[in-house]
Every structure is written in structure tokens, then in C-alpha cells.
Design a protein around this motif. Structure first.
Motif, PDB file in Angstrom:
ATOM      1  N   ARG A   2       0.847  -1.183   0.000  1.00  0.00           N
ATOM      2  CA  ARG A   2       0.000   0.000   0.000  1.00  0.00           C
ATOM      3  C   ARG A   2       0.885   1.236   0.000  1.00  0.00           C
ATOM      4  NH1 ARG A   2      -5.488   1.124   1.473  1.00  0.00           N
ATOM      5  NH2 ARG A   2      -5.590   3.300   2.058  1.00  0.00           N
ATOM      6  N   SER A   3       0.515   2.206  -0.839  1.00  0.00           N
ATOM      7  CA  SER A   3       1.339   3.392  -1.001  1.00  0.00           C
ATOM      8  C   SER A   3       0.659   4.612  -0.405  1.00  0.00           C
ATOM      9  CB  SER A   3       1.590   3.632  -2.483  1.00  0.00           C
ATOM     10  OG  SER A   3       2.217   4.865  -2.664  1.00  0.00           O
ATOM     11  N   SER A   4       1.463   5.484   0.203  1.00  0.00           N
ATOM     12  CA  SER A   4       0.940   6.760   0.676  1.00  0.00           C
ATOM     13  C   SER A   4       1.169   7.851  -0.355  1.00  0.00           C
ATOM     14  CB  SER A   4       1.623   7.133   1.995  1.00  0.00           C
ATOM     15  OG  SER A   4       3.016   7.296   1.781  1.00  0.00           O
ATOM     16  N   ILE A   5       1.822   7.515  -1.464  1.00  0.00           N
ATOM     17  CA  ILE A   5       2.089   8.485  -2.517  1.00  0.00           C
ATOM     18  C   ILE A   5       0.787   8.792  -3.243  1.00  0.00           C
ATOM     19  CG2 ILE A   5       3.348   8.954  -4.647  1.00  0.00           C
ATOM     20  CD1 ILE A   5       5.501   7.076  -3.724  1.00  0.00           C
ATOM     21  N   ARG A   6       0.512  10.086  -3.395  1.00  0.00           N
ATOM     22  CA  ARG A   6      -0.688  10.507  -4.117  1.00  0.00           C
ATOM     23  C   ARG A   6      -0.320  10.826  -5.554  1.00  0.00           C
ATOM     24  NH1 ARG A   6      -4.685  13.798  -0.550  1.00  0.00           N
ATOM     25  NH2 ARG A   6      -5.214  14.389  -2.661  1.00  0.00           N
ATOM     26  N   TYR A   7      -1.106  10.297  -6.478  1.00  0.00           N
ATOM     27  CA  TYR A   7      -0.917  10.530  -7.894  1.00  0.00           C
ATOM     28  C   TYR A   7      -2.304  10.652  -8.512  1.00  0.00           C
ATOM     29  CZ  TYR A   7      -1.332   5.511  -7.304  1.00  0.00           C
ATOM     30  OH  TYR A   7      -1.736   4.278  -6.900  1.00  0.00           O
ATOM     31  N   GLN A  12      -1.674   5.233 -14.796  1.00  0.00           N
ATOM     32  CA  GLN A  12      -0.769   4.090 -14.847  1.00  0.00           C
ATOM     33  C   GLN A  12       0.388   4.475 -13.942  1.00  0.00           C
ATOM     34  OE1 GLN A  12      -2.332   1.336 -16.519  1.00  0.00           O
ATOM     35  NE2 GLN A  12      -0.241   1.020 -17.113  1.00  0.00           N
ATOM     36  N   VAL A  13       0.814   3.614 -13.045  1.00  0.00           N
ATOM     37  CA  VAL A  13       1.836   3.990 -12.071  1.00  0.00           C
ATOM     38  C   VAL A  13       2.897   2.907 -11.943  1.00  0.00           C
ATOM     39  CG1 VAL A  13       2.258   4.707  -9.691  1.00  0.00           C
ATOM     40  CG2 VAL A  13       0.072   5.232 -10.748  1.00  0.00           C
ATOM     41  N   ALA A  14       4.147   3.344 -11.826  1.00  0.00           N
ATOM     42  CA  ALA A  14       5.273   2.467 -11.508  1.00  0.00           C
ATOM     43  C   ALA A  14       6.009   3.091 -10.332  1.00  0.00           C
ATOM     44  CB  ALA A  14       6.209   2.338 -12.706  1.00  0.00           C
ATOM     45  N   PHE A  15       6.365   2.300  -9.360  1.00  0.00           N
ATOM     46  CA  PHE A  15       7.048   2.803  -8.166  1.00  0.00           C
ATOM     47  C   PHE A  15       8.534   2.479  -8.223  1.00  0.00           C
ATOM     48  CE2 PHE A  15       2.666   2.156  -6.880  1.00  0.00           C
ATOM     49  CZ  PHE A  15       2.386   3.371  -6.295  1.00  0.00           C
ATOM     50  N   ALA A  79       9.320   7.003  -5.302  1.00  0.00           N
ATOM     51  CA  ALA A  79       8.810   7.869  -6.362  1.00  0.00           C
ATOM     52  C   ALA A  79       7.780   7.088  -7.161  1.00  0.00           C
ATOM     53  CB  ALA A  79       9.939   8.326  -7.271  1.00  0.00           C
ATOM     54  N   ALA A  80       6.678   7.747  -7.470  1.00  0.00           N
ATOM     55  CA  ALA A  80       5.675   7.180  -8.365  1.00  0.00           C
ATOM     56  C   ALA A  80       5.836   7.869  -9.711  1.00  0.00           C
ATOM     57  CB  ALA A  80       4.275   7.405  -7.817  1.00  0.00           C
ATOM     58  N   ILE A  81       6.110   7.091 -10.733  1.00  0.00           N
ATOM     59  CA  ILE A  81       6.148   7.601 -12.095  1.00  0.00           C
ATOM     60  C   ILE A  81       4.794   7.243 -12.683  1.00  0.00           C
ATOM     61  CG2 ILE A  81       7.261   7.438 -14.351  1.00  0.00           C
ATOM     62  CD1 ILE A  81       9.750   6.397 -12.772  1.00  0.00           C
ATOM     63  N   TRP A  82       4.076   8.246 -13.154  1.00  0.00           N
ATOM     64  CA  TRP A  82       2.709   8.005 -13.588  1.00  0.00           C
ATOM     65  C   TRP A  82       2.412   8.641 -14.945  1.00  0.00           C
ATOM     66  CZ3 TRP A  82       0.558  12.735 -14.188  1.00  0.00           C
ATOM     67  CH2 TRP A  82       1.024  13.765 -13.392  1.00  0.00           C
ATOM     68  N   MET A  83       1.406   8.078 -15.615  1.00  0.00           N
ATOM     69  CA  MET A  83       0.872   8.639 -16.847  1.00  0.00           C
ATOM     70  C   MET A  83      -0.635   8.697 -16.677  1.00  0.00           C
ATOM     71  SD  MET A  83       1.341   7.551 -20.861  1.00  0.00           S
ATOM     72  CE  MET A  83       0.659   5.912 -20.682  1.00  0.00           C
ATOM     73  N   ALA A  84      -1.209   9.878 -16.878  1.00  0.00           N
ATOM     74  CA  ALA A  84      -2.642  10.061 -16.678  1.00  0.00           C
ATOM     75  C   ALA A  84      -3.203  11.028 -17.720  1.00  0.00           C
ATOM     76  CB  ALA A  84      -2.912  10.610 -15.276  1.00  0.00           C
ATOM     77  N   ARG A  85      -4.479  10.908 -17.937  1.00  0.00           N
ATOM     78  CA  ARG A  85      -5.175  11.819 -18.843  1.00  0.00           C
ATOM     79  C   ARG A  85      -4.998  13.251 -18.349  1.00  0.00           C
ATOM     80  NH1 ARG A  85     -11.600  11.301 -19.941  1.00  0.00           N
ATOM     81  NH2 ARG A  85     -11.875  13.398 -20.722  1.00  0.00           N
ATOM     82  N   ALA A 116       3.898   0.422 -19.006  1.00  0.00           N
ATOM     83  CA  ALA A 116       4.247  -0.578 -17.990  1.00  0.00           C
ATOM     84  C   ALA A 116       5.534  -1.312 -18.362  1.00  0.00           C
ATOM     85  CB  ALA A 116       3.100  -1.570 -17.812  1.00  0.00           C
ATOM     86  N   ALA A 117       5.710  -1.599 -19.641  1.00  0.00           N
ATOM     87  CA  ALA A 117       6.938  -2.276 -20.071  1.00  0.00           C
ATOM     88  C   ALA A 117       8.149  -1.365 -19.912  1.00  0.00           C
ATOM     89  CB  ALA A 117       6.811  -2.723 -21.525  1.00  0.00           C
ATOM     90  N   LEU A 118       7.958  -0.079 -20.125  1.00  0.00           N
ATOM     91  CA  LEU A 118       9.057   0.878 -20.045  1.00  0.00           C
ATOM     92  C   LEU A 118       9.509   1.114 -18.608  1.00  0.00           C
ATOM     93  CD1 LEU A 118      10.793   2.891 -21.681  1.00  0.00           C
ATOM     94  CD2 LEU A 118       8.975   4.572 -21.318  1.00  0.00           C
ATOM     95  N   PHE A 119       8.557   1.316 -17.708  1.00  0.00           N
ATOM     96  CA  PHE A 119       8.906   1.658 -16.325  1.00  0.00           C
ATOM     97  C   PHE A 119       8.661   0.524 -15.346  1.00  0.00           C
ATOM     98  CE2 PHE A 119       8.156   5.805 -18.303  1.00  0.00           C
ATOM     99  CZ  PHE A 119       9.409   6.334 -18.112  1.00  0.00           C
ATOM    100  N   GLY A 120       7.833  -0.422 -15.704  1.00  0.00           N
ATOM    101  CA  GLY A 120       7.596  -1.606 -14.891  1.00  0.00           C
ATOM    102  C   GLY A 120       7.042  -1.328 -13.514  1.00  0.00           C
ATOM    103  N   PRO A 121       6.381  -2.308 -12.935  1.00  0.00           N
ATOM    104  CA  PRO A 121       5.812  -2.154 -11.598  1.00  0.00           C
ATOM    105  C   PRO A 121       6.830  -2.388 -10.490  1.00  0.00           C
ATOM    106  CG  PRO A 121       5.267  -4.294 -12.475  1.00  0.00           C
ATOM    107  CD  PRO A 121       6.022  -3.567 -13.558  1.00  0.00           C
TER     108      PRO A 121
END
Length: 133
Positions: A2-7, A12-15, A79-85, A116-121
Motif C-alpha cells: 500500500r502506497s501513501s504516494i498521491r498521484y 498508470q503507475v510504476a514505483f 517515487a511514483a512515475i505516472w501517466m494520466a489523462r 508498464a513495459a518501459l517503467f515496470g511495476p
């Protein structure tokens, strides 16, 4: 885990690990992570342009195209790397005048697997990033 990081919601998120013993090391590692994300995402998704702005008060947007933002949010050594609308006012105005929202959703659905393939979970140690400090 469980993450406390807000995004952004629906992102789509990779930590990744981002932990340092002191402020100068953390700042250097953070800058290195941002540059790595920009380089790799720009190669995989050529439609993105570099930007430096914020969504809310904690989600830093570092790349933007017509439909999506790619950003980084940090908290508690991760760090959460994310992609969103996109959600900015210029994008919302475009959505009111056309079917941009449906096109954006379709683009994000097609881009989810490459992201997901680029940054992975999985977490990648900063020492394994390809760019020099």
C-alpha cells in the motif's frame, strides 16, 4: 504494498526507490530520475514534450502530449512515475468542443502496456539507471 504516494486518479503507475541519507544526495538522485524518465518516455512516446508544471500540489508533470501527462510524485523514500489523462484548463476546454475525451481514453488504453513495459511495476535502484549522475 500500500502506497501513501498521491498521484492522479486513473493513472498508470510504476514505483521506484528514491531514498538518500542526506538532502544533497536526494536532490541529485531526484534530478537523475526526472532526466531518466524524460529521456526514456520521449523515446518510447515521441509525441510528448517536456514541461514543468504541477497537478494539484504534489504531482509534478514533466512531459505532456495532446492527451496525457507523465509525471513524478515522491513521498517516504519512493517515487511514483505516472501517466494520466490531462486535466489542465486548456485540455478541458478542447474536450468541451469535440470528442477529445474519447480519443484520449483510447490513446491511454493503447499506451498502458508500453508504459508498464518501459517503467515496470518493480522498483529499480537509482544506481541501475542508465544516465550518469
Amino acid at each position: 504494498m500500500r502506497s501513501s504516494i498521491r498521484y492522479p486518479a486513473g493513472a498508470q503507475v510504476a514505483f521506484h526507490a528514491l531514498d538518500a541519507a542526506d538532502a544533497p544526495t536526494w536532490a541529485r538522485d531526484y534530478a537523475r530520475l526526472i532526466e531518466d524518465v524524460r529521456v526514456r518516455a520521449s523515446c518510447a512516446f515521441p509525441s510528448f514534450d517536456p514541461v514543468d508544471c504541477w497537478r494539484d500540489c504534489n504531482a509534478r508533470v514533466i512531459l505532456r502530449n495532446a492527451f496525457a501527462d507523465i509525471g513524478v510524485t515522491t513521498d517516504d523514500g519512493r517515487a511514483a512515475i505516472w501517466m494520466a489523462r490531462r486535466s489542465d484548463p486548456a485540455y478541458r476546454l478542447r474536450c468541451e468542443w469535440g470528442d477529445t475525451g474519447a480519443t484520449a481514453r483510447a490513446w491511454l488504453e493503447r499506451s498502458a502496456a508500453p508504459f508498464a513495459a518501459l517503467f515496470g511495476p518493480r522498483a529499480i535502484p537509482l544506481s541501475d539507471l542508465p544516465l550518469a549522475a
